[in-house]
Each structure stands twice: as C-alpha cells, then as structure tokens.
Design an enzyme around this catalytic site. Sequence first.
Site, short mmCIF file in Angstrom:
data_model
loop_
_atom_site.label_atom_id
_atom_site.label_comp_id
_atom_site.label_asym_id
_atom_site.label_seq_id
_atom_site.Cartn_x
_atom_site.Cartn_y
_atom_site.Cartn_z
N TYR A 120 -1.61 0.44 10.34
CA TYR A 120 -1.70 -0.21 9.03
C TYR A 120 -0.48 0.16 8.19
O TYR A 120 0.13 -0.71 7.55
CB TYR A 120 -2.99 0.24 8.33
N SER A 147 0.84 -1.20 0.00
CA SER A 147 0.00 0.00 0.00
C SER A 147 0.88 1.25 0.00
O SER A 147 2.00 1.23 0.53
CB SER A 147 -0.90 0.02 1.24
#
Length: 245
Positions: free
Chosen positions: A151, A138
């Site tokens: 995250y 990501s």
Amino acid sequence: MKKVLVLGATSAIAQATVRLLAARGAALYLVGRNPERLQAVAQDARTRGAARVETEALDLDDLARHEALVTRAEEALGGLDGALLAHGILGDQAQAQGSYAETEKVLHTNFLSAVSLLTPLANRFESQKAGTLVVISSVAGDRGRQSNYVYGASKGALNVFLQGLRNRLARSGVAVVTVKPGFVDTPMTAAMKKNPLFASPEAVARGIVRAVETRQDEVYLPDFWRPIMFLIRGIPERVFKRLKL
C-alpha cells in the site's frame, strides 16, 4: 472550486468533503461504484445547497473509460475547475506478499487508475490555465514499512507523480494538492484497533478544503503527522530495518 468532479464519491472522506463543497454552492459530478450509495450522497449534497449534482456509477479500475468520463463531467457541469481523487484500497499485506496478483490490484487502483484519470484532467486544466487537482494519498507513502509496504509503495509512487505534475502545471496556474492523511476512522480501517492517532473523516475534509483555499501543495492531516513522518523518514536504514513497524 465551483465545478468539481469527485472520484470515489462514496468513500467516507469524499462524502465529508462533498458536504462542505455543497454547502459552498459548488456544482458536483459524483462518481462511485455503488449506484444506491451514490444516490444517497447526491441527495444529501442537494439538501445542503449544491448548485447542481450529477452522478455516474462506474468502476474506476476500468481505465479505458476514464477519458470519456472526464468529457461527460465537463459537459454536464459546463466545464470543470476542480477534481478530487478519493478512491483507493488498503489491500492485504499478507496476501500481497504471497501473490503478485494481489499486489497488482493495489498498485492498479491506487496508482495506475489515478494516473489514468490525472492525465486527461491535467491536460484540460493546463489548456484552460486554471483548476485544482486534489489527490488523497497517505502518510504510508513516506517510507516503506513491513506492515503495509505494498500500500505504501502505491502511495509513494503517487506522491512522486504528483510532485512532477505540480512542477509541470505551476506555470499554468493549476494547483496540485497532495493530501496525506494518517489513520482515519473509515470502513477501510474498520478492522484496526483505534487509538488517539485516528482522525474523523470530517476533520480530514475540513483540512482538505482549507488546503485548497490556502493553495497548499502538500498537507498532512491532522497536522501532527508532519513532524511524526519527519522523524520516521530520518531514522537511519540500518536502524529502521530492525524495527517492527
């Protein structure tokens, strides 16, 4: 990639990628947690032209079962020349700030389970001197932000691991592709307000296949995230810490 292990096969990005691989005649070993959804993905792949489709329902957080899983996939397809790691969780930043256990869940799924799967896969591909490892990371891993740094930390650690793995496996002819999507319109982001930065799973899947075919090491999807993240990484820390990102 003609004989591909797909981990997290019921995720939106994985499903879109499976459809493209199936249309190219690939043989697929699909792994996901939900048996019913897994069968639906498998049946769709068969109708699109996959050479062969096998499935296995498994909780990928169970690290002790990874080595045997890779062996079963190899045996079922008569070898492997590709693997797509697409499983992961977004987690809840607010809950993680108040509970280490919540933080550990995110790190376990997004980083430790990926490392546990990549280790046997990398060793096999290195031994056969061929293969492609594709891992969905990501843009959040490029810089820690207050809104999602747990995250982001899981993806940042994964990015560094993949850099080292790529460096190790390059001489063996094994490709390691780090995929860095930005916002993607999937069930994971269902609660987020959508804006023009959101991409479809199909667009990301096309970018993944293109990155594999052109042997890219790292790809931002869509491409406009590369200059965006370049700018964000370049903001001095004394300024960055005052921003609410």
